[in-house]
Design an enzyme around this catalytic site. Structure first.
Site, PDB file in Angstrom:
ATOM      1  N   HIS A   1      44.492  32.003  41.573  1.00 41.62           N
ATOM      2  CA  HIS A   1      43.248  32.770  41.691  1.00 41.62           C
ATOM      3  C   HIS A   1      43.073  33.230  43.137  1.00 41.62           C
ATOM      4  CE1 HIS A   1      39.279  34.151  40.668  1.00 41.62           C
ATOM      5  NE2 HIS A   1      38.826  33.577  41.778  1.00 41.62           N
TER       6      HIS A   1
ATOM      7  N   ASP B   1      41.681  24.647  32.862  1.00 40.80           N
ATOM      8  CA  ASP B   1      41.082  24.020  31.688  1.00 40.80           C
ATOM      9  C   ASP B   1      40.327  25.093  30.902  1.00 40.80           C
ATOM     10  OD1 ASP B   1      38.693  24.390  32.994  1.00 40.80           O
ATOM     11  OD2 ASP B   1      38.480  22.294  33.614  1.00 40.80           O
TER      12      ASP B   1
HETATM   13  C1  GRF Z   1      46.696  37.861  41.726  1.00 39.99           C
HETATM   14  O1  GRF Z   1      45.947  37.919  42.915  1.00 39.99           O
HETATM   15  C2  GRF Z   1      46.063  36.931  40.748  1.00 39.99           C
HETATM   16  O2  GRF Z   1      45.537  35.789  41.301  1.00 39.99           O
HETATM   17  C3  GRF Z   1      44.982  37.818  40.210  1.00 39.99           C
HETATM   18  O3  GRF Z   1      45.618  39.063  40.034  1.00 39.99           O
HETATM   19  C4  GRF Z   1      46.658  39.169  40.966  1.00 39.99           C
HETATM   20  C5  GRF Z   1      47.930  39.424  40.221  1.00 39.99           C
HETATM   21  O4  GRF Z   1      48.697  40.348  40.877  1.00 39.99           O
HETATM   22  N1  GRF Z   1      44.348  37.296  39.043  1.00 39.99           N
HETATM   23  P1  GRF Z   1      50.168  40.710  40.378  1.00 39.99           P
HETATM   24  O5  GRF Z   1      50.052  41.184  38.948  1.00 39.99           O
HETATM   25  O6  GRF Z   1      51.003  39.467  40.502  1.00 39.99           O
HETATM   26  O7  GRF Z   1      50.615  41.786  41.299  1.00 39.99           O
END
Ligand code: GRF
Length: 186
Positions: free
Chosen positions: A106, A138
């Site tokens: 995240h 979770d």
């Molecule tokens: C990452 O920052 C992830 O945490 C978020 O979306 C991004 C994904 O980027 N939920 P990518 O598809 O790996 O370029």
């Protein structure tokens, strides 16, 4: 195995690390997406990884989709399922099937700024430091035990895109380090 919804640049970093021999005990069993035509699936296929789509829009309701996704993922018997930019909330059946082995990344310092717009929300709030989190997912939205976390400073000139790109650089490193740890303990 890995789930994606978008470009999969974090996934690409993992693929590169596996191919470079930096993750000797990690094998990506498959990459799955919740919709068609994602670059994440395309680049995985190009890397010779098995791919699949369980298209959210093909199902009557979220429960049916969740069931199909769970069954598909279980068919690979993965040690871990990594959500790498997988933008759907999975339901109870999935969480129970992969209890403690569903890993999420995240782009914020959880528990701050959960949800689909972690970078935008941090900027809007005006915090001076944000970051990224790798955690065991979770049933909540971006909740569950934290495995790794690292801070990223926000510059005055940052836009959502520039900040997200800097966060992703750190996110990729943390994800690879987490996978190395998890593979060691398997
Ligand atoms: C990452 O920052 C992830 O945490 C978020 O979306 C991004 C994904 O980027 N939920 P990518 O598809 O790996 O370029």
């Amino acid at each position: 195995m890995v789930l994606v919804s978008g470009t999969g640049s974090n996934l690409q970093a993992v693929i590169d690390a596996v191919q470079a021999g930096e993750l000797p005990n990690v094998d990506i069993a498959a990459v799955g997406a919740d919709k068609h035509d994602t670059y994440g699936v395309q680049r995985s296929a190009e890397a010779g990884i098995e791919t699949f789509v369980v298209n959210f829009k093909d199902y009557e309701d979220r429960k049916d989709w969740n069931h199909a996704l769970t069954e598909k993922c279980l068919s690979y018997a993965p040690d871990y399922v990594v959500s790498s930019g997988f933008m759907r909330i999975v339901g109870e059946e999935f969480i129970n099937a992969f209890d403690g082995t569903y890993i999420n990344t995240h782009p914020a310092l959880l528990p701050s700024f959960p949800g689909a717009h972690g970078v935008r929300d941090a900027l809007a709030y005006g915090v001076k430091v944000t970051g990224c989190t790798v955690h065991i997912a979770d049933a909540g939205v971006d909740t569950g035990p934290i495995l790794r976390q690292e801070a990223v400073a926000i510059d005055d000139a940052d836009t959502e895109d520039t900040l997200h790109e800097r966060i992703k650089v750190v996110e990729r490193r943390l994800l690879i380090a987490t996978l190395a740890d998890l593979a060691k303990s398997k």
